[in-house]
Write a protein that holds these residues in place. Structure first.
Motif, PDB file in Angstrom:
ATOM      1  N   HIS A  25       0.831  -1.199   0.000  1.00 34.18           N
ATOM      2  CA  HIS A  25       0.000   0.000   0.000  1.00 34.18           C
ATOM      3  C   HIS A  25       0.871   1.258   0.000  1.00 34.18           C
ATOM      4  N   SER A  27       0.832   3.771   1.807  1.00 32.03           N
ATOM      5  CA  SER A  27       1.182   4.221   3.156  1.00 32.03           C
ATOM      6  C   SER A  27       2.517   3.658   3.624  1.00 32.03           C
ATOM      7  N   THR A 148      -3.427  -2.623  10.706  1.00 34.16           N
ATOM      8  CA  THR A 148      -4.339  -3.737  10.878  1.00 34.16           C
ATOM      9  C   THR A 148      -3.846  -4.650  11.993  1.00 34.16           C
ATOM     10  N   GLN A 165      -4.977  -9.486   1.628  1.00 36.67           N
ATOM     11  CA  GLN A 165      -4.897  -8.059   1.327  1.00 36.67           C
ATOM     12  C   GLN A 165      -4.721  -7.229   2.591  1.00 36.67           C
ATOM     13  N   ARG A 166      -5.102  -7.784   3.748  1.00 36.48           N
ATOM     14  CA  ARG A 166      -4.914  -7.077   5.013  1.00 36.48           C
ATOM     15  C   ARG A 166      -3.445  -6.736   5.238  1.00 36.48           C
ATOM     16  N   ASN A 168      -1.134  -5.848   3.203  1.00 38.71           N
ATOM     17  CA  ASN A 168      -0.498  -4.898   2.296  1.00 38.71           C
ATOM     18  C   ASN A 168      -0.137  -3.597   3.010  1.00 38.71           C
ATOM     19  N   VAL A 169      -0.505  -3.487   4.276  1.00 43.05           N
ATOM     20  CA  VAL A 169      -0.066  -2.374   5.123  1.00 43.05           C
ATOM     21  C   VAL A 169       0.611  -2.954   6.361  1.00 43.05           C
ATOM     22  N   ASP A 195     -10.452  -3.387   7.688  1.00 45.23           N
ATOM     23  CA  ASP A 195      -9.048  -3.234   7.300  1.00 45.23           C
ATOM     24  C   ASP A 195      -8.923  -2.760   5.850  1.00 45.23           C
ATOM     25  N   TYR A 198      -9.823   0.850   5.549  1.00 41.10           N
ATOM     26  CA  TYR A 198      -8.709   1.716   5.933  1.00 41.10           C
ATOM     27  C   TYR A 198      -7.772   1.938   4.752  1.00 41.10           C
ATOM     28  N   GLN A 199      -7.475   0.866   4.033  1.00 37.53           N
ATOM     29  CA  GLN A 199      -6.575   0.994   2.893  1.00 37.53           C
ATOM     30  C   GLN A 199      -7.171   1.885   1.811  1.00 37.53           C
ATOM     31  N   SER A 200      -8.481   1.777   1.614  1.00 39.52           N
ATOM     32  CA  SER A 200      -9.137   2.592   0.591  1.00 39.52           C
ATOM     33  C   SER A 200      -9.201   4.065   0.987  1.00 39.52           C
ATOM     34  N   TRP A 202      -7.188   5.659   3.181  1.00 40.17           N
ATOM     35  CA  TRP A 202      -5.977   6.202   3.793  1.00 40.17           C
ATOM     36  C   TRP A 202      -5.461   7.461   3.104  1.00 40.17           C
TER      37      TRP A 202
END
Length: 225
Positions: A25, A27, A148, A165-166, A168-169, A195, A198-200, A202
């Motif tokens: 991600h 971030s 996450t 995918q969780r 990826n951060v 989770d 959050y990625q979407s 961020w």
């Protein structure tokens, strides 16, 4: 090295985990987020230094065993690290886990009346003081202030592509799950939804918003047990 470790956990899967985690991600590369983590972890470590002696004494007097609890967890792109907490359970909690009913659905473990949790441990958990040592994990770069929940090996072994995918951060001390229900959320798929949300959503300031909401949740002991 972590690739070999992860392959041993994921034997029998039908998908390529390295393709799923190839693109972390944005971030992860954010200098603002890393600076926020460093500053926040230093503040957290200062608080830890102030509270360490009374917490350590309480833990030792309440139950025999070590002051700290450490466990291998999976973080960014499947890398393993050891998470640190103040011990909130009896020292042989892992051996006794099979005697506790899992009240959650999916790849998490929760029980509101877990007999393994000590008296001091319940207080530490309700106030989140048991998680203070994780500021060291954040300072070292294994975790972030916001991210996450880092899963265990037995959870990861049952992941499907969506679950991966969780990771990826970086795993976080807090995140969407903690500020939107905390321990009251017992459905793993709902945690995954949060989770991924959050990625979407961020952006640098979003972390600050979640940190502020986390402080409110902790002060009010919202959703804790």
């Amino acid at each position: 090295m972590y690739q070999t470790e992860l392959e041993s956990v994921l034997q029998g899967t039908t998908y390529n985990i390295w393709e799923l985690t190839a693109n972390p991600h944005p971030s992860v590369k954010s200098k603002f987020k890393r600076c926020l983590d460093i500053v926040g972890s230093l503040v957290g470590l200062l608080i830890l230094a102030i509270l360490f002696i009374p917490i350590a004494i309480a833990v030792k007097l309440d139950s025999p065993g070590p002051i700290f609890f450490s466990q291998e967890r999976y973080g960014l792109q499947g890398r393993t690290f050891h998470i640190w907490k103040f011990r909130s359970m009896v020292s042989d909690a892992e051996r006794l886990k099979s005697l506790v009913e899992n009240e959650a659905d999916g790849l998490i473990f929760k029980n509101k009346h877990d007999f393994r949790v000590t008296r001091v441990g319940r207080f530490l958990r309700s106030t989140s003081l048991d998680e203070l040592p994780q500021f060291w994990n954040i300072f070292m770069g294994d975790m972030s202030l916001v991210g996450t929940r880092p899963p265990t090996a037995d959870e990861v072994a049952k992941y499907n592509p969506r679950h991966w995918q969780r990771l990826n951060v970086k795993p976080g001390l807090t995140g969407e799950w903690q500020v939107n229900g905390r321990s009251h959320i017992k459905d793993f798929e709902q945690i995954v939804d949060l989770d991924l949300r959050y990625q979407s959503n961020w952006h640098p300031l979003y972390d600050l918003q979640l940190i502020g909401r986390t402080i409110y949740v902790i002060m009010g002991r919202v959703g804790a047990f």
